[in-house]
Design a protein around this motif. Structure first.
Motif, PDB file in Angstrom:
ATOM      1  N   SER A 234       0.793  -1.216   0.057  1.00  0.00           N
ATOM      2  CA  SER A 234       0.105   0.082   0.053  1.00  0.00           C
ATOM      3  C   SER A 234       0.751   1.210  -0.034  1.00  0.00           C
ATOM      4  N   VAL A 235       2.054   1.076   0.612  1.00  0.00           N
ATOM      5  CA  VAL A 235       3.114   2.169   0.522  1.00  0.00           C
ATOM      6  C   VAL A 235       3.530   2.382  -0.877  1.00  0.00           C
ATOM      7  N   ALA A 238       0.748   4.007  -2.875  1.00  0.00           N
ATOM      8  CA  ALA A 238       0.733   5.626  -2.445  1.00  0.00           C
ATOM      9  C   ALA A 238       1.872   6.423  -3.296  1.00  0.00           C
ATOM     10  N   PHE A 242       1.610   9.260  -6.612  1.00  0.00           N
ATOM     11  CA  PHE A 242       2.078  10.741  -6.560  1.00  0.00           C
ATOM     12  C   PHE A 242       3.025  11.019  -7.587  1.00  0.00           C
ATOM     13  N   GLN A 248      12.658   6.632  -8.332  1.00  0.00           N
ATOM     14  CA  GLN A 248      12.138   7.346  -7.109  1.00  0.00           C
ATOM     15  C   GLN A 248      11.751   6.492  -6.374  1.00  0.00           C
TER      16      GLN A 248
ATOM     17  N   ASN B  96      -5.395   2.681   4.385  1.00  0.00           N
ATOM     18  CA  ASN B  96      -4.529   2.488   5.496  1.00  0.00           C
ATOM     19  C   ASN B  96      -3.258   3.491   5.332  1.00  0.00           C
ATOM     20  N   PHE B  97      -3.502   4.730   5.012  1.00  0.00           N
ATOM     21  CA  PHE B  97      -2.518   5.931   4.946  1.00  0.00           C
ATOM     22  C   PHE B  97      -1.621   5.873   3.974  1.00  0.00           C
ATOM     23  N   GLY B  98      -0.807   4.741   3.962  1.00  0.00           N
ATOM     24  CA  GLY B  98       0.362   4.669   2.938  1.00  0.00           C
ATOM     25  C   GLY B  98       1.451   5.556   3.312  1.00  0.00           C
ATOM     26  N   LEU B  99       1.785   5.784   4.557  1.00  0.00           N
ATOM     27  CA  LEU B  99       2.817   6.925   4.997  1.00  0.00           C
ATOM     28  C   LEU B  99       3.887   6.060   4.925  1.00  0.00           C
ATOM     29  N   LEU B 100       5.347   6.779   4.800  1.00  0.00           N
ATOM     30  CA  LEU B 100       6.533   6.244   4.877  1.00  0.00           C
ATOM     31  C   LEU B 100       7.145   6.268   6.363  1.00  0.00           C
ATOM     32  N   PRO B 101       7.228   5.009   6.744  1.00  0.00           N
ATOM     33  CA  PRO B 101       7.642   4.640   8.137  1.00  0.00           C
ATOM     34  C   PRO B 101       8.777   5.305   8.423  1.00  0.00           C
ATOM     35  N   HIS B 102       9.619   5.597   7.605  1.00  0.00           N
ATOM     36  CA  HIS B 102      11.126   5.931   7.880  1.00  0.00           C
ATOM     37  C   HIS B 102      11.441   7.535   7.668  1.00  0.00           C
ATOM     38  N   ARG B 103      10.162   8.163   7.613  1.00  0.00           N
ATOM     39  CA  ARG B 103      10.181   9.419   7.522  1.00  0.00           C
ATOM     40  C   ARG B 103       9.474  10.136   8.375  1.00  0.00           C
ATOM     41  N   TYR B 111       6.267  14.652   0.260  1.00  0.00           N
ATOM     42  CA  TYR B 111       6.615  13.367  -0.659  1.00  0.00           C
ATOM     43  C   TYR B 111       6.094  13.793  -2.136  1.00  0.00           C
ATOM     44  N   GLU B 114       8.339  16.709  -3.518  1.00  0.00           N
ATOM     45  CA  GLU B 114       9.696  16.091  -3.597  1.00  0.00           C
ATOM     46  C   GLU B 114       9.796  15.341  -4.974  1.00  0.00           C
ATOM     47  N   VAL B 115       8.817  14.364  -5.178  1.00  0.00           N
ATOM     48  CA  VAL B 115       8.823  13.702  -6.530  1.00  0.00           C
ATOM     49  C   VAL B 115       8.643  14.572  -7.690  1.00  0.00           C
ATOM     50  N   ARG B 159      -0.648  15.501   2.731  1.00  0.00           N
ATOM     51  CA  ARG B 159       0.369  15.121   1.640  1.00  0.00           C
ATOM     52  C   ARG B 159      -0.290  15.143   0.319  1.00  0.00           C
ATOM     53  N   ALA B 160      -1.391  14.856   0.430  1.00  0.00           N
ATOM     54  CA  ALA B 160      -2.299  14.933  -0.726  1.00  0.00           C
ATOM     55  C   ALA B 160      -2.601  16.371  -1.256  1.00  0.00           C
TER      56      ALA B 160
END
Lengths: 331, 372
Positions: A234-235, A238, A242, A248, B96-103, B111, B114-115, B159-160
């Motif tokens: 899912s990450v 996401a 974007f 990337q 389920n959010f889809g966030l980057l856990p390392h950030r 994000y 940045e892209v 983020r969106a």
């Protein structure tokens, strides 16, 4: 009558279905075993030559072909392997000289600081105690030589292993293709690598590094592959939403999220490289491995045990520091 | 033979599945979303709603059909064009959010920018604005894993929004949250939407949520849209039993407008007329209450019969009208009107935006329409 009642009834009368099934299960294997014994006895009794010795033997041809192939590679690509060998020798020599040159108090302080910053104060203290033990049994210099060989081997394993692991993670075809190769590399007795190593790179440290890299590479590839494949889909989705490009996605999401697993792979690589140090000593690698071998050859079992323990201590120090790093990163 | 062949168009989903071993995810789904509108797609799990929203941004490729954003067909974009489309026009919030856990929170919110290749300074500035907007000021340096579910989804929303998209896709954004937080986030989003006015496609399995956030709702089942319309249309006229079952859980007063529950007043009285005649008329009409208007038809207030009978002078009448319940707008929701009515001893006048009297709401008129 309910099922349970029926079963109880069956148990009483001894006609349980379970008993019937297990009889059937026994029936077929017993026939097979019986047939095996009867057939073998008959063949031995009758003395059928062709059934006792396999009629075809191709081992000579295949061995000859493999010998010729290695010879052919050595003759035609000798210069290429010599160049690699020379370059590695220089790098390894400089690294070894540097490690040996650093006085022991400075080295211990360095390890303490690294252990403290990367793992914890406790691990830092234990590491220094471990190094002190190595110094007191007069194995400081061989230890540094082993560390130098390991650094070079592990570096080469990572340089090859991580990119291959990434490729395998991104492409199922690559993954399927390299899997049998990795299985072979991991199960092949490591002595087998030594001779081609000598023929390609000559006796000494470089052949040892070659054998070590072959042996230590698979876990690095496997865990990099696994780590990237395990990244939460899912990450990744996401990330795609974007407008991330292929690169990337790889460098901003997949690799960073796979780092703990990749680090576990590198840790495995280090441990396997250390395990190879004694075997590598057979083709002329220096360090703790040669101490073990020499002591064994002279039947000095006390010396051999001490040198063997030194390898264990070194392995524990490296393992605890790198595990501590992985833990700090994941929590 | 392919499942997409025209001769299979009439076959049911299960027929196609058993014949071709393929699942029809979406079939005959057509809809328009207007600029600035919140379009809700509602259905149970497996109804194809998540597939639908992923087709819009081509996370899942469609096998046939077109998706137009303004003049451009999304399904025909090249790889590169698709990337640009995702970077500039559209963004998505995930269940389920889809966030980057390392950030940390800030770098997560950044994000999309940045892209796109926007400089660090500029993207921090833009993302900060969005983090402030969703109420995460002061959390920029926290790790996302340290945040609660509701706050993580705020990061997802920031983020969106940070890429300033024209279209926002929300795939069950609040389904993973506790019921209390869910309700709070829902109303916050409705407030936020008034400010940002994005074109929004909102996926949910909860009609209550659909009614709160949606301008229009499409209800899906087995990959097809079975009813599409405003929340009011769907709740008041469910097209079949399936939709009815959904609507039963939603309280009607959420979608009813005041105009739907208002009735004609017992008697309309133009204020300038003679007071004694009013008392006569009251008796002949048998009216219980009277709505007062001025010459141009504007509402002045509503009074009960008993009160009118005790009035002696026109000054006294003026005073009582000033004290009476203020009028309510015909387009407003019925829920605040119920509250107003509960606190008033008289019926409440209903007016349009020009203050013209349209009718009144009484306790019985509201109860009747809610019970229907």
């Amino acid at each position: 009558m309910s099922t349970t009642d029926k079963e109880i009834e069956n148990l009483k009368t001894g006609t349980s279905r379970r008993v019937n099934i297990s009889l059937k299960k026994i029936y077929f294997p017993s026939v097979v075993i019986l047939a095996t014994i009867v057939l073998s006895t008959m063949i031995h009794g009758a003395g059928f030559e062709f059934a006792l010795d396999f009629p075809i033997d191709t081992s000579k041809e295949i061995e000859g072909f493999l010998d010729d192939s290695v010879d052919w590679i050595v003759i035609n690509f000798g210069d290429f392997f010599d160049a690699i060998s020379d370059a590695l020798k220089v790098v390894l020599g400089k690294l070894r000289d540097l490690l040996v040159w650093i006085p022991w108090p400075v080295m211990m302080a360095l390890v303490f600081i690294i252990g403290w910053k990367v793992a914890s104060l406790k691990i830092a203290a234990m590491s220094v105690i471990g190094l002190a033990i190595l110094a007191t049994v007069n194995l400081w210099e061989p230890t540094m030589v082993t560390v130098a060989i390991m650094i070079v081997s592990v570096f080469l394993s990572i340089v090859v292993g991580v990119p291959v692991g990434i490729l395998a993670a991104r492409s199922d075809a690559v993954d399927t293709g390299i899997r049998p190769v990795l299985d072979t590399m991991q199960t092949m007795p490591s002595f087998v690598y030594l001779v081609p190593g000598i023929m390609l790179f000559g006796l000494g440290n470089v052949a040892a590094i070659f054998a070590t890299v072959l042996y230590a590479l698979p876990p690095c590839i496997r865990l990099t592959n696994l780590g990237i494949r395990q990244v939460d889909a899912s990450v990744v989705e996401a990330g795609r939403s974007f407008g991330s490009s292929y690169m990337q996605l790889l460098f901003k999401i997949q690799i960073p999220m796979a780092i703990p697993t990749i680090m576990a792979g590198i840790n495995q690589t280090v441990m396997m490289a250390l395990a190879m140090s004694t075997i590598a000593a057979m083709v002329g690698a220096g360090g703790l491995g040669i101490e073990v071998l020499r002591a064994m050859g002279q039947l000095k079992e006390g010396e051999a045990i001490i040198a063997g323990c030194a390898i264990v201590i070194l392995a524990i120090i490296i393992d605890r520091i790198s595990q501590g790093y992985i833990e700090n990163r994941t929590s | 033979m392919s499942a997409m062949a025209p001769e299979n168009a009439g076959k049911s989903r299960s027929e196609i599945q058993s014949e071709f071993n393929q699942v029809v995810a979406l079939r005959d789904v057509s809809f328009d979303v207007k600029k600035g509108e919140t379009f809700v797609v509602m259905g149970l799990s497996g109804s194809g709603k998540s597939t639908l929203v992923r087709c819009l941004i081509r996370l899942i490729e469609t096998t046939s059909g077109s998706i137009f954003v303004e003049e451009e067909d999304v399904t025909s974009l090249s790889e590169r064009e698709l990337r640009d489309f995702r970077r500039t026009k559209i963004s998505m919030v995930f269940q389920n959010f889809g966030l980057l856990p390392h950030r940390n929170v800030m770098d997560n919110a950044c994000y999309g920018l940045e892209v796109k290749g926007i400089s660090r300074l500029e993207r921090y500035e833009k993302a900060q604005k969005m983090l402030d907007l969703v109420g995460l000021n002061g959390w920029e340096d926290s790790r996302v894993s340290q945040l609660s579910g509701g706050m993580q989804q705020r990061v997802g929303l920031a983020r969106a929004l940070a890429v300033e998209p024209e279209i926002l896709l929300m795939d069950e954004p609040f389904s993973g949250l506790d019921p209390l937080i869910r309700r709070q986030m829902r109303s916050e989003l409705a407030e936020l939407q008034k400010e940002i006015k994005k074109t929004m496609v909102f996926i949910t399995h909860d009609l209550d949520e659909a009614v709160t956030v949606g301008d229009r709702i499409a209800i899906m089942r087995d990959g097809e849209i079975i009813q599409m319309g405003t929340p009011e249309e769907i709740i008041l006229n469910p097209v079949d039993d399936f939709v009815t079952e959904f609507t039963e859980d939603v309280s009607k007063e959420r979608v009813l407008n005041v105009s739907a529950v208002s009735v004609d007043p017992d008697l309309i009285w133009t204020h300038s007329q003679d007071l004694t005649k009013l008392k006569d008329d009251l008796n002949t009409a048998g009216a219980q209450h009277v709505a007062f208007v001025n010459e141009s038809g504007n509402s002045l207030g509503v009074l009960m019969r008993n009160d009118i009978e005790q009035i002696a002078s026109s000054e006294e009448l003026d005073h009582m009208l000033r004290e009476s319940s203020p009028a309510i707008l015909n387009s407003s929701n019925v829920r605040p009107a119920i509250l107003k009515l509960a606190n008033s001893e008289t019926p409440v006048p209903v007016v349009d935006s020009q203050k013209k009297l349209l009718g009144v709401i009484t306790q019985s008129s509201i109860l009747k329409s809610l019970a229907e």
